[in-house]
Design an enzyme around this catalytic site. Sequence first.
Site, PDB file in Angstrom:
ATOM      1  N   MET A 162      38.502 -33.727 -11.947  1.00 14.48           N
ATOM      2  CA  MET A 162      37.587 -33.416 -10.829  1.00 14.48           C
ATOM      3  C   MET A 162      38.343 -33.125  -9.538  1.00 14.48           C
ATOM      4  SD  MET A 162      34.256 -35.752 -10.892  1.00 14.48           S
ATOM      5  CE  MET A 162      33.257 -36.013 -12.330  1.00 14.48           C
ATOM      6  N   ALA A 185      34.971 -45.089 -12.694  1.00 13.05           N
ATOM      7  CA  ALA A 185      33.591 -45.594 -12.635  1.00 13.05           C
ATOM      8  C   ALA A 185      33.141 -45.690 -11.187  1.00 13.05           C
ATOM      9  CB  ALA A 185      33.508 -46.945 -13.333  1.00 13.05           C
ATOM     10  N   GLY A 239      31.922 -43.401  -7.432  1.00 14.20           N
ATOM     11  CA  GLY A 239      30.787 -42.589  -7.006  1.00 14.20           C
ATOM     12  C   GLY A 239      30.675 -41.279  -7.770  1.00 14.20           C
ATOM     13  N   LYS A 286      27.857 -41.341   0.855  1.00 14.70           N
ATOM     14  CA  LYS A 286      26.782 -40.850  -0.018  1.00 14.70           C
ATOM     15  C   LYS A 286      25.732 -41.932  -0.328  1.00 14.70           C
ATOM     16  CE  LYS A 286      29.646 -37.387  -2.351  1.00 14.70           C
ATOM     17  NZ  LYS A 286      30.123 -36.860  -3.639  1.00 14.70           N
TER      18      LYS A 286
END
Length: 281
Positions: free
Chosen positions: A221, A134, A136, A68
């Site tokens: 997530m 902490a 991506g 990314k």
Amino acid sequence: MKKYAVIGNPIQHSLSPLIHQNFAQQLDIELSYDALNIICDNKEDLKEQLIQLCLQGYQGLSVTVPYKTWAFEIIQEKNGLSERAYQTGAVNTVSFVSSEKWLGDNTDGVGLIRDLKKNLHWTLENRNILLLGAGGAVRGVLPSLIAEFPASVDIVNRDGNKAKLLATKFNSAKCLIRGLNYIDLKKQYDIVINATSASLQQKLPSTIEGLTAKNTCFYDMVYIDFDKHSLTPFLKWAISNGAQASSNGIGMLLEQAAEAFFLWHQKMPDVSAAIANLTKT
Ligand code: NDP
């Protein structure tokens, strides 16, 4: 037929091809969507691969770990970054408009916020939020989270320096942001978001030491499959400690994909229908 793909390494377990095919069926759009394992050692390698994929007729790419940031730098050279991508420093959606014109966006933040607000009905405004990790993922969602005017965001990471760097970078008048390597035990967090990769190793994040769960909503997530109710070790811990509500990250994955789909096709798929449909597969 329009051609799309997700690129990353590893990629074999990606759910993106099934998701994009499901959206396409919903909206009667004919497309192919591949999962391409791409091995690049540096940004120039990735740029060459993108040129080849563009020449092969791909019209858009989803970009995942670990590319990314390089995708961001490549699209930045072409002046094709959206405001969202610019803010996060990462690109997860590429559109090849032509061989010269490439656009880069980041849909992770909007994906998380839509899942929290629209699907789970959790309030963000004026809430105390704890982000674990902490990496991506945190970087990708912080600007969107801050834009919802929470009272505070604590970023807690094993390596506290990474958390502090993010807190400084995203410092905002909208809310208090702190980077820490421990949880503030005096604080009552309303929402705790696990953005570490600990669940992928079937572990609890080491940074939850001392955390209480009562009156708190917990979000991981990480997702296991298409089931919104699948439990990661973090969610099992939260529920057994009296969490008010909990969710895994499948809704975020679908919502960020829906936004990418919208960027490519200018049509927004129905995520609830997709979850219902894909859970059966
Ligand atoms: P990174 O590799 O960039 O960062 C991993 C983070 O996890 C680091 O902060 C690391 O801490 C921390 N960590 C790893 N293991 C532990 C542990 N045992 N205890 C405490 N902290 C730990 O990954 P990403 O940020 O890109 O992704 C994080 C997770 O989010 C992934 O599992 C990914 O699947 C998920 N994700 C889900 C999305 C969705 O759509 N649902 C979208 C994007 C990501 P340290 O810095 O100290 O090493």
